[in-house]
Enzyme design. Structure first.
Site, PDB file in Angstrom:
ATOM      1  N   ASP A 364      31.562  37.613  31.821  1.00  0.00           N
ATOM      2  CA  ASP A 364      31.530  36.514  32.798  1.00  0.00           C
ATOM      3  C   ASP A 364      31.291  37.027  34.210  1.00  0.00           C
ATOM      4  OD1 ASP A 364      34.103  37.676  32.686  1.00  0.00           O
ATOM      5  OD2 ASP A 364      34.948  35.974  33.763  1.00  0.00           O
ATOM      6  N   GLU A 365      30.782  36.149  35.031  1.00  0.00           N
ATOM      7  CA  GLU A 365      30.684  36.336  36.475  1.00  0.00           C
ATOM      8  C   GLU A 365      29.966  37.615  36.908  1.00  0.00           C
ATOM      9  OE1 GLU A 365      34.387  33.678  38.022  1.00  0.00           O
ATOM     10  OE2 GLU A 365      34.865  35.750  37.548  1.00  0.00           O
TER      11      GLU A 365
END
Lengths: 596, 596
Positions: A364-365
């Site tokens: 993620d991210e």
């Protein structure tokens, strides 16, 4: 009601010919709800306690989550002797034997904790529990494992209580035992343990993934606090503990092959997880019917611990707003060949310690601005003939993910399911990079994000963690600025109870494996992990096990009982309402049955 | 910095000729903030721990609340032997002797808790603490009691540490001891207790009322949880514990003259406070420098416990929305003469048990609709020649308050200060009913309510508890409906720190006695009381003691240390930030010094 209690009351009167009742209040079941009433000369013989009333007062009794099949709970309550409980039918296979042994110990301990220490010497009926398991040797909880059970209790002619739990395997058997446990309560009017002498329940879960994600990197969580979490999960039949064990902030995990990661990465030399700690947690998880799934989040969310390598870029870059979503920044450099050897070692250590049936690779991210600001990465990309557009950085990310997955598979079989968080990579246009046979996608956007239907339409299995209902860290004060934190407001148990998988997925869908509540620990550590998680995670537990069509109002009385049950485990579950509302059920809600 | 550490380091090297340091990290003070750095061969001799760095790195050191007079904390750190601490100058007057004895025991215990159990046998310097008190016999903390102190520490030529605390009385002395305690820290690099050998601090509070209100009626709070609360208050120099001990929901207090109140009013026979419990709490409060103030809230907020009297009307009336602000309703009937006899007995029991210097009579949220719906009350009012307007009900309320106050004065002296909550009665037009010499008004509306300036203009002393900053129960889920609770959102510590008395009062005003944070426990019990109160109440502690002109950002590093201090007391204070932000001070805020 009075008629059905006759046997119990006779039995009670036999033992208590002189002593009176404790206190001046009794409870009466009125239209499915328990109401506090004064004990009078007329009522003292039939007076029952709140816990007894709750057992008898509605069809789901005090059970949480509500069973999905037949529910018959008799209304004759008898006294149980917690010092006279036997378990038989336990398989001889060593590992499974030890699992059931652990579950038994847990069961006996919980019953003992219900009673005040000064009241532990009295008698009662013998309880004999027999397990009938089709596959007693099964010890791994996979996505296919049957978790259902059938529980029956009958009283024999000579006054013993025979409980039988029929299940495919240990995990189903354990769930049956948990249900039986919930039907044995402490009666504080007569100061003894009681249970119905006639029970017949069949039950199985609606979803195979009933999860909780806990971050132990932003702040360290003690081994005891994690084990308490697993115990509370068991009590609500949650089955997946997703351990976000590392992040850019700290690296408390012990990778034997890469000892520097922990030495440099732990907050302090004491805030670590040794291989023995992991083994203890994984074993406790199994006894609690919980699979423990490690996450190694990459290529973003790395930093502390990797100081002695050149694999991490943008580490502690300032201002962090330009390179990541929260301090400290840090992202792997996918162009470094040595990185993949290190990952293979780390995966190997994790697989050895966790023996997981599923692995979480994070994902993620990822912040393209970080990679874009690193000259050597940009040069490497130019050498591939790539530019610096979003599409090009997706190629770089895909390169990382492909190489990392190869190394994971070298340490496992190639069919171990792998979970990834939603991200730019899982959006429509780039989804082709990820095989739907290999990857399960964990959704952390809002419950109304169109990405969800896109993933399902493309055949991906998903786990739902929509932050607008299932992020349990929301609603507290900010920490990079003032005001309240990014995902405020606080998500109440009612909101979580109404967050149904079928609603989020736009209809019942077998590709939805379940849901997972997440506790990110920027503002939580061992001191508050209990109050943040409980009883809210239990609300999701019922949603996933029972798939109730009712709303939170219908579940409220049982939710309050479940909260007390978690407290009895020694877990500091948050209070939801004044105790008064539990003593006068349905008198508090604005349009409650007894508030009209 | 290196120069100033020479003595400490020499001393350390003398004792540790062979063993190395624990861990690979040291801290360095840069521009007033501590930064984590790797220990290298060049730096291992001068390496200091985070706790040592924080002591030395800024003028307020790690102190909370920040002292208001001279602050000199030397930068030579020496090792202290917690098994060689003596206290002298303790007065011979019995009661005051026992108070200081309690404070000493607390001091020694806290130091021992700082060290891991396995590291408790090592040596260090002797610490001799001498108290010089002008009025050692003073044992009651009143609004006039001097709480200031002067603390000095010097090292004698033969290597002992001499600490002297000069104060008017025990309360000031105890505050000096608390400050000394905060200057002794555990150095986890060298595994020992250390402190500066040269300290000179003068200090006194800006406000005499630094309070915390705790409700034990909506949910019961255990005696241990209350004592922990008092300990944490001591650590932040808060001095007033306002015990909202009863309400309409339950009556856990033991009124010896009216035993039915507890017998019928307690949630369970175990959820009670015996006179011994109260004595224990009051005594612990004194040792912690905290006055314990009982509230008997009336004429509203009564119900459970009074069943066997005819003094309460509207009890459990439904729908509660028509008769009170939350279930269960209940309000005294001011027309019943017997009521005032009962109140006098109850006040007498409370005065005997608490021996308070101030009494809280409650007086909030009287619902005229309740009285107006009661035929006998309306008839009584008609017999007085009154109507049924707001003014008439104010007359009825005034009748109650006048009669109740007379009965309180029969059990105390007539100059005991009495506190009342803001209400219709304290609004401009009706204020004449309350004498400003008798009553202190506790403000619970918003910080911008014009009522505040009106009260001050009319000469009333006030305590500020504006709910938009100081109600610590706000921000969680609803309990009479879904959504979040009435005073959402959650009030972060930053908001509390910025809630300055002078701002709320429209300028510095001697009529403002201080502030009080309140924890109403509809959704809190012993499991969560710690996380709700702490460290947020400590933020208010500094506002009231130090009256800082700075904002929360300047206090952040010390706030994080204070939170750890509360954790070390065994109190589950909430985490505010990732531990990373404490290890790299000022790297997390969006415009932090090390985030530019």
């Amino acid at each position: 009601m009075k008629h059905q209690l006759t046997k119990y009351l006779l039995f009670v009167l036999l033992l208590k010919t002189i002593s009176g009742l404790t206190g001046v209040w009794r409870w009466e079941c009125e239209e499915g709800y328990c109401q506090k009433k004064e004990i009078t000369p007329d009522t003292q013989d039939t007076a029952i306690s709140l816990s007894a009333c709750r057992l008898l007062c509605s069809d789901a009794s005090a059970l949480w989550p509500k069973p999905t099949g037949e529910i018959h709970v008799g209304t004759t309550l008898v006294k149980v002797n917690p010092n006279s409980i036997s378990h038989s039918g336990v398989g001889s296979e060593k590992r499974s034997h030890s699992l059931i042994g652990g579950a038994m110990t847990r069961f006996n301990k919980q019953l003992n904790e219900l009673r005040p220490k000064t009241k532990r010497a009295d008698g009662g009926k013998t309880l004999e529990i027999t397990y009938i398991l089709s596959d007693p040797g099964l010890t791994d909880l996979t996505l296919e494992t049957e978790e259902g059970y059938a529980l029956t209790v009958v009283e024999t002619s000579d006054g013993r209580l025979n409980a039988t739990i029929v299940a495919d395997n240990f995990y189903g058997g354990r769930n049956g035992l948990e249900t039986l446990n919930q039907l044995i309560v402490y009666d504080d009017l007569r100061e003894e343990l009681i249970m119905p002498n006639d029970i017949s329940i069949t039950d199985k879960p609606a979803y195979p993934w009933r999860g909780l994600a806990l971050d132990t990197s932003r702040n360290y969580i003690t081994v005891d606090a994690i084990k308490n979490t697993l115990s509370a999960m068991a009590s609500s039949k949650l089955n997946s503990f997703h351990w976000h064990i590392t992040d850019s902030h700290s690296f408390p995990f012990t990778a034997q092959s890469l000892p520097d990661l922990r030495e440099y990465g732990a907050y302090t030399p004491k805030k670590i997880y040794t291989p023995e700690d992991v083994a203890d947690i994984v074993a406790h998880g199994r006894e609690c019917g919980v699979r423990v799934i490690p996450e190694f989040d990459a290529p973003a969310h790395v930093g502390e611990g990797w100081q002695n390598t050149d694999y991490v870029v943008c580490f502690k870059a300032a201002p962090w707003q330009d390179y990541c979503v929260e301090p400290p920044c840090g992202q792997f450099d996918p162009t470094k060949d040595g990185l993949y050897d290190a990952l293979e070692s780390l995966y190997g250590d994790m697989i050895k310690q966790f023996q997981p049936t599923i692995f979480h690779m994070g994902g993620d991210e990822v912040h393209f601005g970080c990679w874009n600001s690193t000259a050597s990465i940009v040069e490497w990309m130019q050498n591939q003939g790539w530019g610096r557009s979003e599409e090009d950085f997706i190629k770089l990310w895909d390169h990382f993910q492909t190489e990392a997955l190869k190394r994971l598979y070298k340490q496992t079989s190639s069919n171990i399911p792998v979970i990834l968080w939603t991200s730019t990579l899982t959006e429509g246009e780039y989804l082709e990079h990820l095989s739907k046979d290999q990857y399960i996608i964990q959704i952390w956007t809002t419950g109304s994000d169109p990405q969800i239907s896109n993933l399902l339409a493309n055949g991906y299995r998903v786990i739902i963690s929509n932050y607008d209902a299932l992020y349990l860290d929301c609603g507290f004060s900010g920490w990079v600025t003032d005001g309240n934190n990014w995902c405020s407001p606080y998500k109440g148990w009612q909101k979580i109870y109404e967050n149904k998988p079928a609603t989020v997925a736009g209809g019942k869908n077998d590709l939805v494996l379940g849901m997972e509540a997440a506790l990110w620990t920027e503002q939580v550590d061992s001191a508050s992990v209990d109050t943040r998680l409980w009883p809210r995670a239990a609300a999701m537990g019922e949603v996933l096990w029972s798939e109730p069509s009712n709303g939170w109002r219908e579940a409220e009385s049982r939710m309050l009982v479940q909260r007390e049950r978690i407290i009895n485990l020694g877990v500091n579950a948050d209070a939801l309402e004044p105790e008064w509302c539990r003593q006068y059920e349905e008198s508090c809600p604005t349009n409650g049955k007894f508030n009209k």
